[in-house]
Write a protein that holds these residues in place. Structure first.
Motif, short mmCIF file in Angstrom:
data_model
loop_
_atom_site.label_atom_id
_atom_site.label_comp_id
_atom_site.label_asym_id
_atom_site.label_seq_id
_atom_site.Cartn_x
_atom_site.Cartn_y
_atom_site.Cartn_z
N ARG B 134 -42.73 16.24 0.52
CA ARG B 134 -42.49 15.54 -1.05
C ARG B 134 -42.64 16.87 -2.12
O ARG B 134 -42.28 16.52 -2.99
N VAL B 135 -43.49 17.77 -1.86
CA VAL B 135 -43.94 18.83 -2.79
C VAL B 135 -42.57 19.53 -3.36
O VAL B 135 -42.38 19.31 -4.80
N ASP B 136 -41.78 19.96 -2.52
CA ASP B 136 -40.68 20.39 -3.02
C ASP B 136 -39.71 19.43 -3.67
O ASP B 136 -38.98 19.95 -4.75
N GLU B 137 -39.46 18.40 -3.14
CA GLU B 137 -38.94 17.20 -3.58
C GLU B 137 -39.22 17.23 -5.35
O GLU B 137 -38.44 17.06 -6.30
N MET B 138 -40.58 17.07 -5.65
CA MET B 138 -41.07 16.67 -6.65
C MET B 138 -40.76 17.82 -7.88
O MET B 138 -40.66 17.37 -8.79
N LEU B 139 -40.98 19.07 -7.24
CA LEU B 139 -40.86 20.14 -8.16
C LEU B 139 -39.32 20.24 -8.63
O LEU B 139 -39.09 20.44 -9.66
N GLU B 140 -38.31 19.95 -7.68
CA GLU B 140 -36.96 19.72 -8.13
C GLU B 140 -36.68 18.60 -9.07
O GLU B 140 -36.03 18.53 -9.99
N ALA B 141 -37.41 17.60 -8.85
CA ALA B 141 -37.41 16.34 -9.52
C ALA B 141 -37.53 16.63 -10.99
O ALA B 141 -37.20 15.85 -11.91
N VAL B 142 -38.52 17.49 -11.22
CA VAL B 142 -39.00 17.62 -12.72
C VAL B 142 -38.44 19.02 -13.16
O VAL B 142 -38.80 19.40 -14.15
#
Lengths: 639, 333, 311
Positions: B134-142
């Motif tokens: 989920r880490v990359d996903e969250m970075l992208e999400a923000v």
């Protein structure tokens, strides 16, 4: 963190490595044994065979110094490790747990500090036997209180930070927090102190040896060598000087390394670090003002003011060609986001910039007299009486160790030459005029005894004390609560009217500006991008940046969840500004010309309303333009 | 006026987070205590955003940290989805607390300066061993590019970007409630707008429930469904943002609104609605805590603490003399 | 407040004396051997132990010693048969004079050096002064002492290398004999103080209230001495207290090096002759001095810093 450690660090590190290497490899080096007598004539001066000469028994001094390093460095490293192993856990425990644990540990620590450590070391070593182990243990144990204190302080300063709270919120256990969050931050100060501690231990061992209470002969120690050398000081000073010099250099090196490592932790992240050289001011990027400023009778006139900072990254053009005119009785607001240069502008006008690495050019005319060319003494006279200043943070604006009275009375006495009694009465009157109840009592108080709002009133009273013509207020209410902000702004406004002053109000808050300013100057990247009467500027905005600022702020009257107009990107690096219009990379209307050619300030239909934009007719029609702008991209610029 | 009471709370089964009679005190030396939060109640339904607004010293940030049990409050009840948090210790607390996450005001001290962005955001999954997908996903999400941002350290980012990293860290464990403590107060207006819309977007995307704390009423109103006004450790008024701005009933709410320059609201000047400075939380006034600055204060206000009561369909107020919702002009006492 | 501090002071003193008494007595070494020699019979030793109360439990002996301390009796040396209190009192003026002179030299030099460096931070003068003080800081006192003796006593022969003239005998000679030791001792401290003051002043000079004082048209001189120095002096005062320990350690070396008849020398001599009671008395004297000076520093601190006074 590969920050510059400086050449001193590397030379010192090299010396430590050299001494350490020599000590470890002493047996392999082509040296006579340290206790071999008559390897040369006694008390012979330095020669090729014996670079440090020979002592009274004809022993090679270099060899004795090299072998002596074994004891000195061994004790230094060992004592530091011992102190660290015992002191660091105690310090972390005290700093992280806090409360009772902290009190108990620190109480013991304070008591331990009260022991005369060297005397104690002497006694212990004398009675327990002067062996390497004993010396090492005693010096190590005596170093524990200092370690505990240091590590506790470092831990304490991080344990309260938000990132530790965040880690606990994520569910990290104490052990993980100590390991991942605290330790990396404490490691650098600890490493720094390790070297300082080694210097201390080497000196302490030397002291013991000097008194004859360290490792006993025939093993040489530096302190012992110096003590022995004293006897032949008259005839063979090199016998005492050689070990002295080596010891001095070693201790110095430890200190330098420790000091440079510590400097790593308190690096200021400001772009205003003064540089070393101050080359001539870089030329302005073209003559920017097409509108000629009215000359002559204006109260304050600033012409083409430029202020550049010479930094490691290059020349930062913090203020780059700003001009404005201020008439008596008017309020000019300077608006912009952080880094736009508005605070530097004010300090530059007042000549309050740091000394080194700052370049200033342009004119600041107060009733026609150029302040930038005044000798310091005359400028001080003007600053104290005709120009006055209020800063953002009332908590730091007053000297914490002087009473309010002393501080308010000071300009009265210095500039108006009032006697103490007269100044006190005038100060009380000033305080009461800014709405401070019981002024006589407040005069005797210290700043920390007053609330933020009261302190800001005091700084305003001080600013008004000599009846200034222009009041510079740099974000005067940003640090205050809204209800207090309103009170203070009303007060400043009333005072401005009563005293018929002019005011320069710096603010990031457009609502404040709209309510209190007569004229507005919008800054972006160190330049004026729009300027004019407040009403015209807010209602017929001609510059996209001003428009973006206005639209980015949520308004009370708007319904909840109303989408905000976004301004993408981020302000440019002032050391390396974009070509053309500095705002063009973020501008929703930007066209090709904007990226190549910087727009000059042009006059709009309202007199005095100036803007710097090639396509002002597009402003306010953003829906018709479909241009995507990235939100802030990642960039490596350090802040 | 500024008082206690829990009449404004909804039925426990309707809400996700329910805080009742929260009390937080700190020692202030010489045996005295700072009464930071004194009997504050509020609740948040799933998917709702509750705004808490008040000036410095009103206890809003203290209350936020008390929700996380960091440190645990002195008294009161905090229920997350029916689970009482205040009594929890050790492992159970650790397990339950992760369902709440926090975003702080100071973007600099929110992030460990010595760790890489990836390690900061991945801390949660590593603690719980849930994998780092989920880490990359969250970075992208923000709005950060994982490829370029992951290996950098916080000091290489601007304040707004640091705040984005904080948000990614908070969301990576898929929390139910995110407490935002003045998340945009340290930011420039343009960045503030970016973060506000990012929060709105993430809230929709991940079905978040937000508690949003700020001192700026306009910001709070913009993002919140309901707004709670606090003063000196007490609750003053609770209403939807629109009601609060159109028909403020509590004298303190009115003063706050009137203090906003160029608000365009039909209110008397602020200096007629509020006077003086807030009293010390060490020795708060008896009865209503706002009475020392309130133009409508009466003897009853000193004697009796007002409790929250309903005065409109979506409006509760703790005041003996509230401004009647339909009335204009000075309050009748 | 003062009362509470006094109580704390007493507790600290009790703990310090107890620990030092116990530690010194637990260390190996038998005083009877020192007095009677290695060949003495076991009976003679036992008798001597009884005479000196060495056969009693440690705590009992400590309490007895503490009782004596209250009345100013620190026992009588087994070795020299001189009452410890008397020996210390005789030596104390020398050490005190050395300490005071060293402190005066250190502070007298540190303030102008620190101020000059801070005022021109980053410029040549600052770099020279900073480097010099860093060098001084890294010079062990005995190295500095030896070098100074070499220069002033051996080569130039303008100052005596060793020896002591009491004030009562001749003031001029007294000052001559204390000059070199005091300079040696004071130099390192000077460097510590100057560096501290410089760092602190640079930080203070960046404060808003200093910029505002400049904005009020006050002269740099006035800003420096009236506005900036006082907040910075506060940390200097603390450093003076905390560094006293290091300074006292220095006197032991200095007194040995320069042959001064002070307390430090007495302690070193007593250590070599296993004169436990005298060592114990010396340790206690120094600890008490350290604690009392820091107590006084706390009071001064509160007087200089209103933030602490009102906390």
């Amino acid at each position: 963190m590969p920050r510059r450690l400086g050449w001193g660090f590397w030379i010192s590190a090299a010396w430590i490595a050299l001494v350490l290497g020599a000590a470890l490899a002493a047996d392999l080096l082509p040296l006579p044994r340290y206790d071999e007598t008559l390897v040369g004539p006694p008390q012979a001066g330095p020669s090729l065979a014996h670079p440090f000469g020979t002592d009274g028994l004809g022993r090679d001094v270099l060899s004795r110094v090299v072998y002596g390093a074994r004891v000195s460095l061994g004790v230094g490293v060992g004592a530091v490790l011992l102190g660290l192993l015992v002191g660091a856990p105690l310090g972390v425990l005290a700093g992280y747990r806090g409360r009772a644990t902290d009190s108990v540990i620190m109480a013991f620590n304070d008591i331990a500090l009260a022991f005369p450590s060297l005397v104690f070391a002497l006694a212990v070593v004398a009675f327990a036997g002067a062996s390497l182990t004993n010396v090492l243990i005693v010096l190590g144990v005596l170093g524990v209180p200092a370690w505990t204190r240091l590590i506790r302080g470092a831990t304490l300063s991080f344990a309260g930070r938000e990132f530790v709270i965040a880690a606990r919120a994520l569910g990290a256990r104490d052990r993980r927090i100590l390991l991942r969050e605290i330790t990396p931050n404490v490691a650098v100060p600890a490493a720094s102190y390790a070297f300082i501690g080694m210097a201390i231990a080497v000196v302490a061992e030397g002291s013991l040896a000097f008194l004859g209470l360290s490792v006993q002969a025939p093993t040489p120690t530096w302190g012992g060598l110096i003590n022995e050398g004293r006897a032949v000081m008259d005839n063979a000073p090199f016998v005492v000087l050689a070990p002295s010099l080596v010891m001095f250099l070693t201790v110095l090196s430890f200190n330098v390394v420790g000091d440079r490592l510590r400097a790593l932790t308190d690096v200021r992240q400001s772009g205003l670090e003064p540089g070393r050289r101050a080359p001539a001011l870089a030329p302005a990027a073209g003559s920017r003002t097409t509108v000629v400023e009215r000359a002559g009778d204006a109260l304050l006139q600033v012409r083409d003011l430029r202020t550049h900072f010479v930094t490691g990254r290059g020349v930062v053009r913090a203020v780059d060609g700003v001009s404005f005119t201020l008439e008596r009785g008017r309020t000019l607001a300077v608006v912009g986001e952080s880094g736009s240069g508005k605070t530097v502008l004010i300090r530059s006008v007042l000549g309050l910039l740091p000394g080194a690495g700052v370049l200033r050019d342009g004119e600041v005319l107060l009733e026609g007299r150029d302040l930038t060319t005044l000798p310091p003494k005359e400028l001080r006279g003007v600053l104290g009486t005709r120009l006055a200043t209020v800063f953002q943070d009332p908590m730091t604006a007053l000297n914490p160790v002087r009473t309010v009275g002393t501080q308010v009375m000071e300009p009265l006495r210095v500039h108006l030459g009032m006697k103490r009694r007269q100044a006190r009465a005038a100060a009380a009157e000033l305080l009461s005029s800014v709405g401070i109840p019981e002024p006589a009592r407040v005069l005797r108080r210290y700043p920390h005894q007053l609330s933020g709002g009261m302190r800001q009133r005091v700084t305003i009273a001080m600013a008004l004390s000599c009846g200034p013509d222009v009041l510079f207020a740099d974000e005067p209410t940003t640090a205050l609560d809204v209800t207090i902000q309103d009170q203070v702004l009303r007060l400043i406004h009333r005072q401005r009217q009563e005293h018929d002053m002019a005011m320069v109000l710096v603010s990031h808050d457009l609502a404040v500006v709209a309510q209190w300013a007569d004229e507005v100057l919008v800054m972006y990247a160190g330049r004026v991008v729009e300027r004019g009467p407040a009403e015209a500027l807010f209602e017929r905005t001609r510059m996209p940046y001003t428009e973006a600022l206005l639209r980015a702020v949520p308004r009370l009257a708007d319904p909840a969840h109303q989408p905000l107009r976004l301004l993408g990107g981020r302000p440019p690096d002032l050391a390396n500004p974009p070509s053309g219009c500095a705002f063009s990379p973020r501008c929703p209307y930007a066209r090709e010309r904007c990226g190549t050619e910087a727009p000059p300030l042009a006059e709009a239909e309202t007199p005095g309303h100036l803007y710097a934009c090639w396509y002002p007719e597009l402003v306010g029609r953003e829906r018709e333009i479909d241009r995507e702008i990235d939100t802030e991209g990642v960039d490596t610029r350090g802040r | 006026m500024a008082g206690s009471g829990s009449a404004h709370l909804r039925a426990p089964e309707e809400v996700l987070l329910r805080v009742e009679d929260l009390v937080v005190e700190f020692p202030a030396g010489r045996g005295r205590r700072v009464h930071a939060v004194s009997g504050v109640s509020f609740d948040v339904a799933r998917g709702e955003t509750l705004g808490i607004v008040g000036e410095s010293g009103c206890g809003k940030s203290t209350a936020a940290r008390a929700l996380m049990q960091l440190p645990a409050p002195l008294g009161g009840s905090i229920r997350l989805d029916g689970v009482e948090l205040t009594g929890l210790r050790g492992e159970t607390l650790r397990r339950t607390r992760r369902r709440l996450q926090m975003i702080f005001q100071d973007p600099i001290s929110s992030l460990n300066p010595r760790r890489r962005v990836r390690d900061i955001v991945a801390e949660g999954p590593r603690v719980w061993g849930t994998g780092e997908d989920r880490v990359d996903e969250m970075l992208e999400a923000v709005g950060l590019d994982p490829a370029t941002a992951s290996d950098r350290r916080p000091h290489e980012f601007s304040g707004g970007q640091c705040q984005r990293i904080s948000i990614a860290r908070a969301l990576v464990l898929d929390p139910e409630v995110v407490i935002c403590d003045e998340p945009v107060s340290a930011l420039d207006v343009s960045v503030q707008a970016q973060i506000l819309s990012l929060l709105e977007e993430l809230k929709k995307r991940y079905g978040l429930t937000l508690v949003f704390i700020a001192h700026d009423l306009a910001v709070v109103k913009n993002i919140s469904d309901r707004v709670l006004v606090m003063y000196l450790g007490k609750t003053c008024e609770l209403a939807s943002g629109d009601t609060l701005v159109r028909r403020p009933a509590h004298p303190y709410t009115r003063a706050l609104l009137a203090s906003v320059p160029r608000s365009g609201l039909d209110l008397p000047p602020a200096d007629r609605l509020i006077s003086g400075e807030p009293p010390s939380p060490v020795t708060p006034p008896s009865g209503c805590r706002f009475r020392t600055r309130c133009p409508a204060a009466a003897p009853r206000c000193a004697a009796e603490e007002p409790l929250m009561r309903r005065i409109g369909p979506d409006q509760w107020v703790a005041c003996h003399h509230p401004q009647a919702p339909t009335q204009q002009g000075p309050p009748v006492s | 407040m003062i009362l509470l501090r006094l109580v704390r002071l007493l507790v600290v003193l009790l703990v310090v004396t107890f620990l030092s008494y116990v530690l010194l007595n637990l260390l190996p070494g038998d005083p009877t051997t020192q007095i009677l020699g290695l060949s003495a019979s076991e009976e003679a030793r036992a008798q001597l132990r009884a005479e000196l109360s060495l056969d009693q439990p440690l705590t009992v002996r400590y309490l007895g010693w503490l009782g004596g301390l209250v009345t100013g009796d620190l026992g009588t040396s087994y070795i020299t048969s001189v009452p410890v209190a008397e020996a210390l009192a005789e030596r104390l003026p020398v050490t005190l004079e050395l300490l005071v002179a060293a402190q005066l030299i250190a502070l007298g030099l540190a303030v102008p050096v620190g101020v000059a460096a801070a005022r021109r931070a980053g410029r040549t003068l600052d770099q020279v002064l900073t480097t010099l003080s860093f060098g001084l800081l890294s010079t062990p006192v005995f190295v500095l002492g030896v070098v100074l003796i070499l220069i002033f006593a051996v080569k130039l022969q303008v100052l005596p290398a060793t020896g002591w003239t009491p004030i009562s005998l001749d003031l001029g000679w007294n000052l001559t004999s204390v000059l070199l030791p005091a300079v040696t001792l004071g130099c390192g401290q000077m460097a510590v103080y100057a560096r501290l003051l410089r760092t602190d002043l640079i930080a203070t000079l960046q404060e808003d209230y200093i910029t505002l004082a400049r904005a009020r048209g006050l002269s740099p001189r006035r800003i420096l001495w009236r506005h900036a120095l006082r907040p910075s002096a506060i940390s200097l005062v603390t450093a003076v207290g905390l560094n006293l320990g290091a300074l006292i350690g220095g006197t032991v070396i200095i007194e040995t090096l320069f042959g001064l008849p002070g307390v430090g020398r007495l302690i070193v001599d007593s250590i070599f002759s296993r004169d436990y009671l005298t060592v114990q008395g010396g340790v206690v004297l120094i600890s008490v001095g350290y604690v009392l000076v820091n107590f006084a520093v706390d009071l001064v601190y509160a007087a200089v810093d209103p933030r602490i006074r009102h906390a």
